[in-house]
Write a protein that holds these residues in place. Structure first.
Motif, PDB file in Angstrom:
ATOM      1  N   PHE A  69       0.835  -1.207   0.000  1.00 47.15           N
ATOM      2  CA  PHE A  69       0.000   0.000   0.000  1.00 47.15           C
ATOM      3  C   PHE A  69       0.872   1.260   0.000  1.00 47.15           C
ATOM      4  N   LEU A  70       1.871   1.303   0.875  1.00 42.55           N
ATOM      5  CA  LEU A  70       2.759   2.465   0.941  1.00 42.55           C
ATOM      6  C   LEU A  70       3.481   2.677  -0.382  1.00 42.55           C
ATOM      7  N   ALA A  71       3.981   1.603  -0.982  1.00 41.87           N
ATOM      8  CA  ALA A  71       4.701   1.707  -2.255  1.00 41.87           C
ATOM      9  C   ALA A  71       3.788   2.223  -3.364  1.00 41.87           C
ATOM     10  N   GLU A  72       2.550   1.806  -3.361  1.00 44.95           N
ATOM     11  CA  GLU A  72       1.603   2.300  -4.366  1.00 44.95           C
ATOM     12  C   GLU A  72       1.377   3.799  -4.217  1.00 44.95           C
ATOM     13  N   GLN A  73       1.425   4.291  -2.976  1.00 48.92           N
ATOM     14  CA  GLN A  73       1.208   5.723  -2.732  1.00 48.92           C
ATOM     15  C   GLN A  73       2.413   6.553  -3.157  1.00 48.92           C
ATOM     16  N   VAL A  74       3.620   6.083  -2.876  1.00 52.97           N
ATOM     17  CA  VAL A  74       4.815   6.888  -3.169  1.00 52.97           C
ATOM     18  C   VAL A  74       5.290   6.717  -4.602  1.00 52.97           C
ATOM     19  N   GLY A  75       4.812   5.674  -5.276  1.00 46.06           N
ATOM     20  CA  GLY A  75       5.146   5.462  -6.676  1.00 46.06           C
ATOM     21  C   GLY A  75       6.608   5.125  -6.901  1.00 46.06           C
ATOM     22  N   PRO A  76       6.975   4.983  -8.168  1.00 42.78           N
ATOM     23  CA  PRO A  76       8.347   4.577  -8.484  1.00 42.78           C
ATOM     24  C   PRO A  76       9.391   5.631  -8.123  1.00 42.78           C
ATOM     25  N   SER A  77       8.971   6.883  -7.958  1.00 45.52           N
ATOM     26  CA  SER A  77       9.937   7.922  -7.594  1.00 45.52           C
ATOM     27  C   SER A  77      10.141   8.023  -6.084  1.00 45.52           C
ATOM     28  N   GLY A  78       9.295   7.326  -5.301  1.00 52.06           N
ATOM     29  CA  GLY A  78       9.422   7.312  -3.849  1.00 52.06           C
ATOM     30  C   GLY A  78      10.107   6.048  -3.382  1.00 52.06           C
ATOM     31  N   HIS A  79      10.121   5.861  -2.067  1.00 46.10           N
ATOM     32  CA  HIS A  79      10.775   4.672  -1.531  1.00 46.10           C
ATOM     33  C   HIS A  79      10.115   4.259  -0.216  1.00 46.10           C
ATOM     34  N   VAL A  80      10.062   2.945  -0.003  1.00 46.83           N
ATOM     35  CA  VAL A  80       9.527   2.383   1.235  1.00 46.83           C
ATOM     36  C   VAL A  80      10.611   1.528   1.879  1.00 46.83           C
ATOM     37  N   TYR A  81      10.807   1.748   3.171  1.00 50.72           N
ATOM     38  CA  TYR A  81      11.688   0.916   3.983  1.00 50.72           C
ATOM     39  C   TYR A  81      10.784   0.056   4.855  1.00 50.72           C
ATOM     40  N   GLY A  82      11.046  -1.245   4.870  1.00 52.23           N
ATOM     41  CA  GLY A  82      10.237  -2.159   5.669  1.00 52.23           C
ATOM     42  C   GLY A  82      11.089  -2.948   6.640  1.00 52.23           C
ATOM     43  N   PHE A  83      10.601  -3.051   7.877  1.00 55.79           N
ATOM     44  CA  PHE A  83      11.311  -3.766   8.938  1.00 55.79           C
ATOM     45  C   PHE A  83      10.515  -4.970   9.401  1.00 55.79           C
ATOM     46  N   ASP A  84      11.204  -6.054   9.692  1.00 55.58           N
ATOM     47  CA  ASP A  84      10.598  -7.174  10.412  1.00 55.58           C
ATOM     48  C   ASP A  84      11.714  -8.058  10.951  1.00 55.58           C
ATOM     49  N   ILE A  85      11.442  -8.667  12.107  1.00 59.29           N
ATOM     50  CA  ILE A  85      12.441  -9.554  12.720  1.00 59.29           C
ATOM     51  C   ILE A  85      12.315 -10.982  12.208  1.00 59.29           C
ATOM     52  N   GLN A  86      11.227 -11.270  11.487  1.00 59.98           N
ATOM     53  CA  GLN A  86      10.996 -12.638  11.017  1.00 59.98           C
ATOM     54  C   GLN A  86      11.302 -12.745   9.527  1.00 59.98           C
ATOM     55  N   GLN A  87      12.149 -13.697   9.189  1.00 61.99           N
ATOM     56  CA  GLN A  87      12.500 -13.904   7.782  1.00 61.99           C
ATOM     57  C   GLN A  87      11.261 -14.252   6.959  1.00 61.99           C
ATOM     58  N   ALA A  88      10.312 -14.987   7.539  1.00 64.35           N
ATOM     59  CA  ALA A  88       9.087 -15.336   6.813  1.00 64.35           C
ATOM     60  C   ALA A  88       8.324 -14.086   6.380  1.00 64.35           C
ATOM     61  N   ALA A  89       8.321 -13.070   7.219  1.00 65.90           N
ATOM     62  CA  ALA A  89       7.646 -11.815   6.875  1.00 65.90           C
ATOM     63  C   ALA A  89       8.383 -11.095   5.748  1.00 65.90           C
ATOM     64  N   ILE A  90       9.695 -11.065   5.817  1.00 62.95           N
ATOM     65  CA  ILE A  90      10.506 -10.445   4.771  1.00 62.95           C
ATOM     66  C   ILE A  90      10.262 -11.153   3.441  1.00 62.95           C
ATOM     67  N   ASP A  91      10.282 -12.484   3.450  1.00 63.06           N
ATOM     68  CA  ASP A  91      10.074 -13.279   2.227  1.00 63.06           C
ATOM     69  C   ASP A  91       8.688 -13.054   1.643  1.00 63.06           C
ATOM     70  N   SER A  92       7.670 -13.071   2.485  1.00 65.62           N
ATOM     71  CA  SER A  92       6.292 -12.865   2.037  1.00 65.62           C
ATOM     72  C   SER A  92       6.126 -11.485   1.399  1.00 65.62           C
TER      73      SER A  92
END
Length: 191
Positions: free
Chosen positions: A37-60
């Motif tokens: 959702f965040l990436a759709e809002q900022v578009g290709p010229s923006g950027h999203v940083y995502g954090f998670d402690i679980q590798q499964a969340a990162i992979d998903s």
């Protein structure tokens, strides 16, 4: 009282603020829905940083981004959201337009792995510092699971300690205003 979707409410609030080219953070990527959702809002010229402690969340989350062809606008960080100060480039501090938190456990994952009160409070403190003026933090909290009651209460206390000259805080409940109801904390940086 009719039950409302706090996720949809958070999205609506953020949609009003984020613009193409903006920088956003998903402090708890989970299954990646908020991150996309965040990436759709900022578009290709923006950027999203995502954090998670679980590798499964990162992979998903990475899988969702590949399917949506959005992976160029994403940096996933396999670390605690409490590490935002070190993991977000210093030149972006003060320029983050939106930061989303969705506390608790990974849906469909190991329910014994939950967000922890101390790291959440550290992450909120960092988020409030690196957020841009007129930026927004949304935090979904879920009392009612082990650890969730304490975390929600401490987040509420943290919000109450914020300087009202610098931040505006509101709380939205999913249904009734009761202690066990999930809630959305909305923090806006005024100056």
């Amino acid at each position: 009282m009719k039950r409302i979707s706090l996720v949809n409410t958070a999205h609506d609030l953020i949609r009003d603020i984020l613009r193409p080219g903006d920088i956003a953070i998903d402090a708890t990527v989970g299954n990646g829905h908020d991150t996309v959702f965040l990436a759709e809002q900022v578009g290709p010229s923006g950027h999203v940083y995502g954090f998670d402690i679980q590798q499964a969340a990162i992979d998903s989350t990475l899988d969702k981004f590949r399917q949506a062809h959005l992976s160029d606008s994403l940096t996933l960080i396999h670390a605690s959201h409490a590490d935002m100060t070190d993991k977000i480039p210093a030149d972006l501090h003060g320029n983050i337009s939106a930061i989303m938190f969705n506390l608790g456990y990974l849906p469909g994952g190991d329910k014994s792995v939950i967000t922890l009160t101390d790291s959440t409070l550290t992450a909120l403190t960092v988020a409030s510092r690196i957020l841009a003026v007129n930026g927004i933090i949304t935090l979904l909290a879920y009392p009612g699971h082990p650890g969730g009651d304490l975390e929600t209460d401490r987040v509420k206390n943290w919000c109450e300690q914020l300087d009202t000259q610098q931040f505006e805080v509101s709380t939205i409940y999913s249904s009734e205003h009761k202690d066990t109801a999930p809630r959305l904390f909305v923090i806006r940086k005024l100056r």
